[in-house]
Write an enzyme that holds these catalytic residues in place. Structure first.
Site, mmCIF file in Angstrom:
data_model
loop_
_atom_site.group_PDB
_atom_site.id
_atom_site.type_symbol
_atom_site.label_atom_id
_atom_site.label_comp_id
_atom_site.label_asym_id
_atom_site.label_seq_id
_atom_site.Cartn_x
_atom_site.Cartn_y
_atom_site.Cartn_z
ATOM 1 N N CYS A 60 37.006 38.408 22.695
ATOM 2 C CA CYS A 60 38.183 38.989 22.022
ATOM 3 C C CYS A 60 39.091 37.890 21.471
ATOM 4 O O CYS A 60 39.609 37.996 20.359
ATOM 5 C CB CYS A 60 38.960 39.877 22.983
ATOM 6 S SG CYS A 60 38.056 41.344 23.498
ATOM 7 N N TYR A 61 39.287 36.857 22.258
ATOM 8 C CA TYR A 61 40.113 35.737 21.816
ATOM 9 C C TYR A 61 39.474 35.070 20.595
ATOM 10 O O TYR A 61 40.148 34.807 19.597
ATOM 11 C CB TYR A 61 40.293 34.731 22.960
ATOM 12 C CG TYR A 61 41.173 33.564 22.589
ATOM 13 C CD1 TYR A 61 42.557 33.685 22.579
ATOM 14 C CD2 TYR A 61 40.613 32.337 22.228
ATOM 15 C CE1 TYR A 61 43.371 32.615 22.227
ATOM 16 C CE2 TYR A 61 41.425 31.266 21.878
ATOM 17 C CZ TYR A 61 42.789 31.411 21.878
ATOM 18 O OH TYR A 61 43.587 30.357 21.505
#
Length: 166
Positions: A60-61
């Protein structure tokens, strides 16, 4: 409490019908300063919504960083990253790279995005990894639900879509 693990394909974990290309999507969420975010307040020819399960995970990052950097090439589009993380966690994770052209919003409070798009995982109540592109009238023109959830989205397809709309 055990860790959440998604088995099978993502669509088998989504209870309701999901939004489709050609449908309108309007929602409100929460900004990092706890004020309300309304999709209708975003003025852009295209709104790229990057849905992520949790900013505290590596994929996600990475997705958030990659879209933040690459969206600078498209003056006709604005980036909106949404998850059900608390706004404080989102801001903490992204403070080193997020700029004013990137809306980082949370669906934790109203859950309006998840409800209206149908993109909510039943067991965990988090958002799946997805990319939605809305036009200036908030009509869905592009939709990718990433499966398996641990993969990154098709960045090239998003860039091709936006490049063809310049």
């Amino acid at each position: 409490m055990g860790a959440f693990k998604l088995e099978g394909n993502v669509s088998s974990h989504i209870k309701q019908d999901i939004i489709k290309i050609g449908e309108k999507l309007e929602f409100k969420a929460t900004n990092g300063d706890m004020s309300d975010f309304h999709i209708n307040d975003v003025s852009a020819k295209y709104k790229v919504i990057s849905s992520i399960p949790s900013i505290d995970t590596s994929v996600c990052y990475t997705q958030t960083v990659k879209f933040n950097e690459s969206m600078k090439d498209y003056s006709n589009a604005r980036l909106i990253t949404i998850s059900r993380d608390l706004p404080f966690a989102q801001e903490r994770c992204c403070e080193s790279f997020k700029d004013e052209a990137h809306f980082l919003v949370s669906d934790y409070n109203y859950r309006d995005f998840g409800i209206k798009s149908g993109l909510v995982l039943i067991d965990s109540q988090i958002l799946p990894r997805a990319v939605i592109i809305l036009n200036e009238d908030n009509i869905v023109e592009y939709l990718e639900i990433v499966d398996p959830i641990g993969n990154e989205p098709n960045y090239q397809a998003v860039h091709d879509f936006l490049s063809n709309k310049k």
